[in-house]
Design a protein around this motif. Sequence first.
Motif, short mmCIF file in Angstrom:
data_model
loop_
_atom_site.label_atom_id
_atom_site.label_comp_id
_atom_site.label_asym_id
_atom_site.label_seq_id
_atom_site.Cartn_x
_atom_site.Cartn_y
_atom_site.Cartn_z
N ARG A 47 0.83 -1.21 0.00
CA ARG A 47 0.00 0.00 0.00
C ARG A 47 0.87 1.26 0.00
O ARG A 47 0.49 2.27 -0.59
CB ARG A 47 -0.94 -0.02 1.22
N VAL A 48 2.05 1.19 0.63
CA VAL A 48 2.95 2.34 0.66
C VAL A 48 3.35 2.71 -0.77
O VAL A 48 3.29 3.89 -1.15
CB VAL A 48 4.20 2.04 1.52
N GLY A 49 3.73 1.74 -1.56
CA GLY A 49 4.11 2.00 -2.95
C GLY A 49 2.96 2.53 -3.77
O GLY A 49 3.14 3.43 -4.60
N ALA A 50 1.77 1.99 -3.54
CA ALA A 50 0.59 2.44 -4.29
C ALA A 50 0.27 3.90 -3.97
O ALA A 50 -0.05 4.69 -4.87
CB ALA A 50 -0.60 1.55 -3.97
N ILE A 51 0.38 4.27 -2.71
CA ILE A 51 0.10 5.66 -2.31
C ILE A 51 1.15 6.59 -2.89
O ILE A 51 0.82 7.68 -3.39
CB ILE A 51 0.03 5.79 -0.78
N ARG A 52 2.41 6.18 -2.85
CA ARG A 52 3.47 7.01 -3.42
C ARG A 52 3.24 7.24 -4.91
O ARG A 52 3.45 8.36 -5.41
CB ARG A 52 4.83 6.38 -3.17
N LYS A 53 2.79 6.22 -5.61
CA LYS A 53 2.51 6.37 -7.05
C LYS A 53 1.32 7.30 -7.27
O LYS A 53 1.32 8.10 -8.21
CB LYS A 53 2.24 5.01 -7.68
N ASP A 54 0.28 7.20 -6.43
CA ASP A 54 -0.87 8.10 -6.55
C ASP A 54 -0.45 9.54 -6.34
O ASP A 54 -0.88 10.44 -7.07
CB ASP A 54 -1.96 7.73 -5.54
N ILE A 55 0.40 9.78 -5.34
CA ILE A 55 0.88 11.13 -5.06
C ILE A 55 1.65 11.66 -6.26
O ILE A 55 1.43 12.79 -6.72
CB ILE A 55 1.73 11.16 -3.78
N ALA A 56 2.56 10.85 -6.79
CA ALA A 56 3.35 11.27 -7.94
C ALA A 56 2.47 11.54 -9.15
O ALA A 56 2.67 12.53 -9.89
CB ALA A 56 4.39 10.20 -8.27
N ARG A 57 1.48 10.70 -9.37
CA ARG A 57 0.56 10.85 -10.50
C ARG A 57 -0.21 12.17 -10.37
O ARG A 57 -0.35 12.93 -11.34
CB ARG A 57 -0.40 9.66 -10.52
N ALA A 58 -0.71 12.46 -9.17
CA ALA A 58 -1.47 13.69 -8.95
C ALA A 58 -0.59 14.92 -9.15
O ALA A 58 -1.02 15.91 -9.76
CB ALA A 58 -2.08 13.69 -7.55
#
Length: 78
Positions: A47-58
Amino acid sequence: RGGTTVKAKEMREKAPEELHHLLAGWREELFALRVKAMTGQMEQYSRVGAIRKDIARALTVLKGRPASGEAAVKETEA
């Protein structure tokens, strides 16, 4: 807090204020997950990696948009 990620296409359809709100929530969740990891209570490390990717995408979507005042100036100059 959901376990799903938001696609870039969906992010482009959202208002900048809404993206900033999502970013704040993701950053809070990321902080909470990091605290859990430090205390050994973490269950979903992925989940940590998924959240980091969401932040970067946004952030990428926000950076790709012209500022609201900037677009108005370019239109009047043309």
